[in-house]
Design a protein around this motif. Structure first.
Motif, PDB file in Angstrom:
ATOM      1  N   THR A   1       0.572  -0.815  -0.316  1.00 17.87           N
ATOM      2  CA  THR A   1      -0.281   0.078  -0.049  1.00 17.87           C
ATOM      3  C   THR A   1       0.701   1.410  -0.115  1.00 17.87           C
ATOM      4  O   THR A   1       0.606   2.218   0.517  1.00 17.87           O
ATOM      5  CB  THR A   1      -1.062   0.163   1.467  1.00 17.87           C
ATOM      6  N   LEU A   2       2.028   1.138  -0.455  1.00 22.45           N
ATOM      7  CA  LEU A   2       2.776   2.340  -0.292  1.00 22.45           C
ATOM      8  C   LEU A   2       2.486   2.957  -1.622  1.00 22.45           C
ATOM      9  O   LEU A   2       2.113   2.917  -2.736  1.00 22.45           O
ATOM     10  CB  LEU A   2       4.294   1.832  -0.171  1.00 22.45           C
ATOM     11  N   CYS A   3       3.640   4.217  -2.312  1.00 20.50           N
ATOM     12  CA  CYS A   3       2.976   4.912  -2.781  1.00 20.50           C
ATOM     13  C   CYS A   3       3.866   3.943  -3.963  1.00 20.50           C
ATOM     14  O   CYS A   3       4.972   3.835  -3.869  1.00 20.50           O
ATOM     15  CB  CYS A   3       3.595   6.324  -2.676  1.00 20.50           C
ATOM     16  N   ALA A   4       3.213   4.445  -4.907  1.00 22.42           N
ATOM     17  CA  ALA A   4       3.464   4.282  -6.318  1.00 22.42           C
ATOM     18  C   ALA A   4       5.188   4.566  -6.583  1.00 22.42           C
ATOM     19  O   ALA A   4       5.791   5.661  -6.482  1.00 22.42           O
ATOM     20  CB  ALA A   4       3.166   4.486  -7.296  1.00 22.42           C
ATOM     21  N   GLY A   5       6.418   3.434  -6.520  1.00 25.93           N
ATOM     22  CA  GLY A   5       8.220   4.300  -6.798  1.00 25.93           C
ATOM     23  C   GLY A   5       8.668   4.434  -5.916  1.00 25.93           C
ATOM     24  O   GLY A   5       9.858   4.268  -5.841  1.00 25.93           O
ATOM     25  N   CYS A   6       7.151   4.068  -4.564  1.00 28.46           N
ATOM     26  CA  CYS A   6       8.410   4.469  -2.887  1.00 28.46           C
ATOM     27  C   CYS A   6       9.703   3.396  -3.637  1.00 28.46           C
ATOM     28  O   CYS A   6       9.108   1.875  -3.884  1.00 28.46           O
ATOM     29  CB  CYS A   6       7.294   3.409  -2.117  1.00 28.46           C
ATOM     30  N   GLY A   7      11.234   3.251  -3.148  1.00 27.20           N
ATOM     31  CA  GLY A   7      11.948   2.594  -2.583  1.00 27.20           C
ATOM     32  C   GLY A   7      12.090   1.771  -1.893  1.00 27.20           C
ATOM     33  O   GLY A   7      12.734  -0.035  -1.941  1.00 27.20           O
TER      34      GLY A   7
ATOM     35  N   GLY B   1       6.252   2.678  10.722  1.00 24.63           N
ATOM     36  CA  GLY B   1       6.795   3.598   9.102  1.00 24.63           C
ATOM     37  C   GLY B   1       6.999   2.955   8.278  1.00 24.63           C
ATOM     38  O   GLY B   1       6.226   1.654   8.198  1.00 24.63           O
ATOM     39  N   CYS B   2       7.281   3.663   6.978  1.00 26.38           N
ATOM     40  CA  CYS B   2       6.485   3.097   5.666  1.00 26.38           C
ATOM     41  C   CYS B   2       7.385   2.067   4.798  1.00 26.38           C
ATOM     42  O   CYS B   2       6.796   0.528   5.092  1.00 26.38           O
ATOM     43  CB  CYS B   2       6.727   4.303   4.845  1.00 26.38           C
ATOM     44  N   SER B   3       8.740   1.938   5.862  1.00 21.35           N
ATOM     45  CA  SER B   3       9.612   0.646   5.308  1.00 21.35           C
ATOM     46  C   SER B   3       9.269  -0.122   6.627  1.00 21.35           C
ATOM     47  O   SER B   3       8.964  -1.602   6.347  1.00 21.35           O
ATOM     48  CB  SER B   3      10.799   1.732   5.604  1.00 21.35           C
TER      49      SER B   3
ATOM     50  N   ASN C   1      16.701   3.549   4.183  1.00 17.55           N
ATOM     51  CA  ASN C   1      17.001   5.033   4.508  1.00 17.55           C
ATOM     52  C   ASN C   1      16.441   5.493   2.999  1.00 17.55           C
ATOM     53  O   ASN C   1      17.303   6.000   2.652  1.00 17.55           O
ATOM     54  CB  ASN C   1      18.740   5.144   4.321  1.00 17.55           C
ATOM     55  N   ASN C   2      15.666   6.908   3.553  1.00 19.35           N
ATOM     56  CA  ASN C   2      15.212   7.853   3.024  1.00 19.35           C
ATOM     57  C   ASN C   2      15.435   9.327   3.650  1.00 19.35           C
ATOM     58  O   ASN C   2      15.382  10.588   2.537  1.00 19.35           O
ATOM     59  CB  ASN C   2      13.870   7.183   2.565  1.00 19.35           C
ATOM     60  N   GLY C   3      15.856   9.734   4.067  1.00 21.84           N
ATOM     61  CA  GLY C   3      16.373  11.191   4.998  1.00 21.84           C
ATOM     62  C   GLY C   3      15.554  11.432   5.470  1.00 21.84           C
ATOM     63  O   GLY C   3      15.455  12.564   6.094  1.00 21.84           O
TER      64      GLY C   3
ATOM     65  N   PRO D   1      14.559   5.416  -1.723  1.00 22.09           N
ATOM     66  CA  PRO D   1      14.135   6.625  -1.672  1.00 22.09           C
ATOM     67  C   PRO D   1      12.399   7.153  -1.807  1.00 22.09           C
ATOM     68  O   PRO D   1      12.003   6.701  -1.715  1.00 22.09           O
ATOM     69  CB  PRO D   1      14.332   7.560  -3.458  1.00 22.09           C
ATOM     70  N   CYS D   2      12.216   8.229  -0.718  1.00 19.19           N
ATOM     71  CA  CYS D   2      10.528   8.353  -0.403  1.00 19.19           C
ATOM     72  C   CYS D   2      10.413   9.690  -2.196  1.00 19.19           C
ATOM     73  O   CYS D   2      10.172  10.740  -1.898  1.00 19.19           O
ATOM     74  CB  CYS D   2      10.872   9.099   0.267  1.00 19.19           C
ATOM     75  N   VAL D   3       9.157   8.837  -3.013  1.00 16.52           N
ATOM     76  CA  VAL D   3       9.394   9.747  -4.037  1.00 16.52           C
ATOM     77  C   VAL D   3       8.132  10.538  -3.756  1.00 16.52           C
ATOM     78  O   VAL D   3       8.338  11.705  -3.906  1.00 16.52           O
ATOM     79  CB  VAL D   3       8.450   8.700  -4.836  1.00 16.52           C
ATOM     80  N   SER D   4       7.030  10.403  -2.496  1.00  8.67           N
ATOM     81  CA  SER D   4       6.399  11.142  -2.344  1.00  8.67           C
ATOM     82  C   SER D   4       6.704  12.593  -1.313  1.00  8.67           C
ATOM     83  O   SER D   4       6.612  14.121  -1.711  1.00  8.67           O
ATOM     84  CB  SER D   4       5.259  11.134  -1.419  1.00  8.67           C
TER      85      SER D   4
END
Ligand SMILES: Cc1cc2nc3c(=O)[nH]c(=O)nc-3n(C[C@H](O)[C@H](O)[C@H](O)COP(=O)(O)OP(=O)(O)OC[C@H]3O[C@@H](n4cnc5c(N)ncnc54)[C@H](O)[C@@H]3O)c2cc1C
Ligand SMILES: Cc1ncc(C[n+]2csc(CCOP(=O)(O)OP(=O)(O)O)c2C)c(N)n1
Ligand code: SF4
Ligand code: SF4
Ligand code: SF4
Ligand SMILES: [Mg+2]
Lengths: 598, 351
Positions: free
Chosen positions: B32-38, B67-69, B139-141, B217-220
């Motif tokens: 269910t993560l954003c499309a393109g999420c690393g 977290g998303c991860s 790690n997306n910072g 990377p967090c695309v959003s």
């Protein structure tokens, strides 16, 4: 390595395996979607534009589309494409006012069409609405060609055939029955602007073996079926042997059962893997308890005072190599099988006794006319061939395709244009995205198995020759079968500059047909994405902006589920409907109007 | 029509692993993560690594924080055991689970927020204990789940999607790990599966605490210009220092060592990690050398990746503490419970 040129109309067309395999390039997934929406008349008309005879072909088409169907990559059975075509025909409403009309004025050009089979009818279908005065000459008293004389009514009912031929006759086509053309030379003198020869290849092969001339009750399959169709033959002996195991043999054995035979054996020279008959025709015959004997090579006809009593066969043994080819054969014995009748179903030839040598029409050493594969013109200007008469026996859908192409040529010929400058096929892409998780087609994968056709009970079907065996699909079967289609025309279109190489598409793809790789030779790239089937394209994108890698897609296994496009954050992948336009005679004018308007 | 489920399809000639499973047997619920999420890409890499190692899903444990991860444990190997713990507490739960059953394969999945802020203390102690697990730090910072606040991994000068630049020094998970005794330290990128899958396999087979700091990377909220954790930036500054291939015990080892650049590291299970040094003068078995190299690269834009440090000799927690090698529930009661006399003796020791 060269990036894929998806602007070549063949690229996406080839992805639609069924449409590509269909000689007339019927837009299969598009008509299946119309059926799924209950739009049977629309589905019928879409079919008709390509294959002219959806009701006929929905029953008896040779269906080259089905073995090609993409569905066979994920399971055993293809989509029942042919059956769904019949669904469109069975459930259509009155479509007569949607058919091309006889124009008010003719264009003054007269076309002679010899033979009233599907090839000639297709030419007439394409030319009559454009104003051509088409006259079909047929030697028999009924039209339809082999569809009438050889395909038995229990597979193709007469009213289905007549209705679809009638649509074309209603366009103002003149059908002259009982009118054999006996001389091409004479015909050429009659002032036609063009002549189309659609006389088929209906000369059945004989089998010259000892006893052939002495014994009675030996029939040539094609002629025998024809006599049955015209009710000149109404019965046959109890024990019948059919020689040969192609589709003609299947019609002969099943017809015999309906004329009083109760012990019918089909005699094959080779093992089952070498049978020429379509699997479904074999299945239908075996369902009717026809026995198929393999490895029997005909040797002699046995007779008593001129009356056939049986046939002698050599018993064969074959050595078959790992690739399935016969490398050696030997005779291991002999047997005689008693019978009352023998039907020979071992092939057919072209024959043109009515075309004089001095007509300017050349024949090759097999007596097949020399016909151009693109224009269908013979070596005599203005004389065109199509269907079985052109390159030997094929099937109805090829006859239709030849008819379309010949019609284009005749149109060009009569307008004084070059026959070889033909319009290329066209492919247009239409967006299908409707919203979040929503496409204009049902992209979910349905794992249902292929629906089986229901048949009339064995106890009932032999009562009359005309009892159609196949019952058509029930509503439940229609609803399930349409969802098995993968919508292969919903193309995955890639826009390289948008890609951020996030891997989302690669990870979501249920069949792992995508990957990113450094540019390399195609063979290397194929390995990177495990693209094993060289018959199917490998899509190679332009180099991507961040790493210079290329996006690869193995077109072979894609399910057109759209998940790659759904997952792509930048819409670099998109699902677009690819609409293939195959030109027919007369599209020309329409196109010119559109082009002028653009 | 609405459809967003990945169908389970068995292709003809679909490859199977040594236990007869196909790749999709290692899939989980739809992400269910954003499309393109690393993170999704890392999930796919984890699924592939488990598949290639032919680990039975029911012999694996997935643990995560918040977290998303941390959500992603749901998105692979649905037949494995799993626990989404509270924020930052995954290492403690993993340590406890390990004590109860050391006979399973443990993978922890966390983010830079979960690991380096609220969970920092937990992470450090799991590393010190050398718990035999693989810890994936995606790690997306930023804190992706809470809409993109800077995390403790954000680089100085990296800008937020809206707002200013980060001014505080980042915590480098690799430098941290090297300083507290982790025995397998690697860095990778969600966009390099080839490297990542190999590192995950090696990390799972390593006996002791393995950490992979994966730029993901967090695309959003952190994929814009000015971010040092975007796809574009990472692809640009990404540098491979050491290449690691895991070779299973049964396979013949055919690497060529003569150029002095390939170094086989033997693992406890009999398998081998083949290290191929891509940078001269770098020794991934020397902690000090690795530490200085990591610090050095931290001074530049370069993102140093690969298996940066490995030590197969330090005992893991289970061995050092002499904990049972098998699940407590397989040990019979008499053995598990030493009885009142033993207990009394033990108490006397501390008397
Ligand atoms: C037993 C059998 C079963 C078959 N089953 C199938 C099937 O299930 N599906 C399928 O797709 N195909 C089938 N075929 C093949 C298919 O019928 C033919 O390929 C197709 O009909 C060819 O069409 P055509 O227009 O070229 O010629 P034909 O259908 O052969 O029509 C030619 C017409 O020309 C007439 N004619 C010939 N000479 C002259 C002349 N000098 N003057 C005037 N008229 C003349 C003939 O009487 C005939 O009506 C079958 C064929 C046979 C023999
Ligand atoms: C005790 C507690 N404090 C704060 C939060 C709010 N919170 C949820 S996720 C998160 C940070 C997650 O960041 P990271 O681990 O980097 O995961 P990402 O979403 O970036 O993958 C925070 C602070 C919480 N859920 N629980
Ligand atoms: S799945 Fe549908 S569109 Fe694809 S080849 Fe088969 S019938 Fe044609
Ligand atoms: S449509 Fe996309 S995700 Fe679906 S099978 Fe094809 S390439 Fe894979
Ligand atoms: S918010 Fe960021 S980290 Fe979370 S799913 Fe979306 S892209 Fe991934
Ligand atoms: Mg984060």
């Amino acid at each position: 390595m060269k990036p894929t040129d998806t602007s070549d109309p063949d690229y996406f067309h080839k992805v639609v395996d069924c449409q590509w395999a269909c000689p007339a390039h019927t837009p299969v997934p598009a008509y299946i979607r119309l059926i799924s929406q209950g739009k049977y008349s629309d589905a019928y008309m879409l079919n008709r534009a390509s294959n002219v005879f959806p009701g006929i072909l929905g029953r008896v088409c040779d269906r080259p589309c089905e073995p090609a169907c993409r569905r066979t990559r994920v399971e055993e059975e293809p989509v029942a494409i042919c059956r769904l075509k019949r669904v469109a025909a069975d459930h259509r409403g009155d479509i007569t006012d949607r058919l091309p009309k006889k124009p008010k004025n003719t264009n003054g050009k007269k076309i002679a069409l010899v033979g009233a089979g599907p090839a000639s009818f297709t030419v007439a279908n394409d030319l009559a609405p454009l104003g051509y005065e088409c006259t079909i000459f047929e030697k028999f008293e009924k039209p339809g060609g082999l569809m009438r004389t050889n395909i038995p009514a229990f597979r193709l009912p007469e009213d289905v055939l007549m209705e679809e031929l009638g649509y074309i006759l209603d366009m103002g086509v003149d059908l002259k029955l009982g009118s054999p053309v006996n001389s091409m030379k004479e015909l050429l003198k009659e002032g036609y602007d063009a002549i189309f020869v659609g006389t088929g290849a209906a000369k059945g092969k004989d089998l010259r073996l000892p006893g052939r001339d002495e014994a009675s009750n030996i029939h040539i399959g094609i002629e025998w079926l024809e006599s049955v169709a015209f009710e000149h033959i109404e019965k046959i002996g109890k024990k019948v042997l059919i020689i040969g195991v192609g589709n003609t043999a299947m019609d002969c054995c099943r017809t015999s059962l309906r004329l009083g035979a109760n012990d019918v054996k089909v005699m094959a020279r080779k093992p089952r893997a070498f049978f020429k008959a379509s699997p479904w025709e074999l299945e239908d015959a075996e369902e009717e308890n026809v026995e198929i004997l393999v490895n029997h090579s005909p040797k002699a006809f046995v007779h008593k005072g001129g009356r056939l009593t049986g046939m002698t066969f050599d018993l064969m043994e074959y050595d078959i190599d790992s690739s399935g080819r016969i490398v050696d054969q030997k005779i291991v014995g002999e047997t005689t099988i008693p019978c009352d009748d023998v039907i020979l179903a071992i092939g057919q030839n072209n024959a043109f006794p009515w075309i004089e040598e001095t007509c300017g029409i050349e024949f090759d050493k097999w007596d097949v006319p020399v016909v151009d594969k693109v224009t269908f013109e013979s070596t005599q200007k203005g004389v065109f061939f199509g269907g079985d008469s052109a390159f030997g026996p094929l099937n109805i859908i090829w006859a239709v395709q030849h008819g379309h192409e010949a019609a284009i040529s005749i149109h060009k010929y009569c307008q004084g244009e070059s026959l070889t400058e033909r319009r290329p096929d066209k492919l247009t892409l239409e967006p299908t995205k409707m919203g979040m998780f929503e496409w204009s087609y049902n992209n979910s994968f349905d794992d249902s198995e292929r629906r089986e056709m229901d048949h009339v009970a064995l106890t009932e079907r032999f009562a009359s020759l005309g009892t159609e065996v196949e019952l058509g699909f029930s509503p439940e079967k229609i609803a399930t079968e349409v969802q098995r289609c993968l919508n292969c025309d919903m193309q995955t279109v890639f826009d390289a500059p948008k890609c951020t190489e996030c891997d989302a598409c690669i990870d979501i793809c249920p069949v792992e047909c995508l990957t990113l790789a450094p540019p390399a030779e195609e063979a290397v790239l194929r390995e990177a994405v495990s693209a094993a089937n060289d018959d199917q394209a490998l899509f190679i994108s332009d180099e991507l902006k961040f790493t210079g890698r290329v996006m690869l897609k193995d077109e072979d296994v894609c399910l057109h589920c759209g998940l790659c496009a759904e997952r792509c954050p930048t819409a670099a992948w998109d699902m677009q409907e690819g609409i293939v336009t195959i030109h027919h005679a007369g599209d020309q004018e329409l196109d010119e109007i559109f082009e002028a308007a653009e | 029509m609405v459809s967003f489920t990945k169908p389970k399809i068995r292709r003809k000639n679909e490859p199977t692993n040594d236990i007869g499973l196909i790749r999709s047997d290692y899939d989980g619920a739809m992400s269910t993560l954003c499309a393109g999420c690393g993170h999704d890409s890392v999930t796919a890499a984890m699924g592939r690594a488990f598949f290639e190692l032919a680990i039975e899903p029911y012999r694996a444990v997935k643990v995560s924080g918040i977290g998303c991860s941390s959500k992603t444990t749901t998105y692979f190997m649905s037949q494995a055991h799993g626990n989404n713990t509270v924020h930052g507490r995954m290492p403690a739960v993993a340590t406890g689970a390990m004590a109860a059953n050391a006979d399973l394969t443990y993978i922890g999945v966390s983010g830079d927020g979960d690991s380096l802020s609220i969970g920092l203390g937990q992470l450090v102690h799991a590393m010190r204990r050398n718990v035999n697990m693989l810890y994936m730090l995606e790690n997306n910072g930023v804190y992706g789940l809470t809409k993109g606040q800077f995390s403790a991994a954000a680089d100085i000068g990296s800008t937020a999607k809206k707002g200013g630049a980060n001014e505080m020094a980042p915590i480098d998970p690799c430098a941290l790990a090297l300083s507290v005794g982790a025995t397998f330290v690697a860095r990778s990128f969600s966009g390099d599966k080839e490297q990542l899958v190999n590192l995950i396999k090696a990390g799972l087979k390593h006996k002791g605490f393995a950490i992979i700091d994966v730029t993901s990377p967090c695309v959003s909220f952190n994929d814009h210009k000015g971010s040092t954790k975007s796809y574009e930036h990472t692809f640009k500054y990404y540098h491979k220092a050491v290449h690691a291939d895991y070779v299973p015990p049964s396979a013949e080892i055919r690497a060529s060592y003569e150029d002095g650049e390939t170094m086989p590291i033997e693992l406890h299970d009999g398998g081998v990690i083949n290290l191929r040094k891509l940078d001269n003068g770098y020794d991934p078995t020397d902690r000090a050398s690795a530490f200085s190299k990591v610090l050095e690269s931290g001074q530049s834009d370069e993102i140093l990746t690969g298996l940066l440090y490995i030590d197969e000799t330090t005992k893991d927690m289970t061995t050092r503490k002499n904990l049972p090698k098998r699940a407590l529930n397989t040990i019979d009661y008499a053995e598990l419970n030493p009885g009142a006399n033993k207990m009394a003796g033990l108490m006397k020791e501390f008397g």
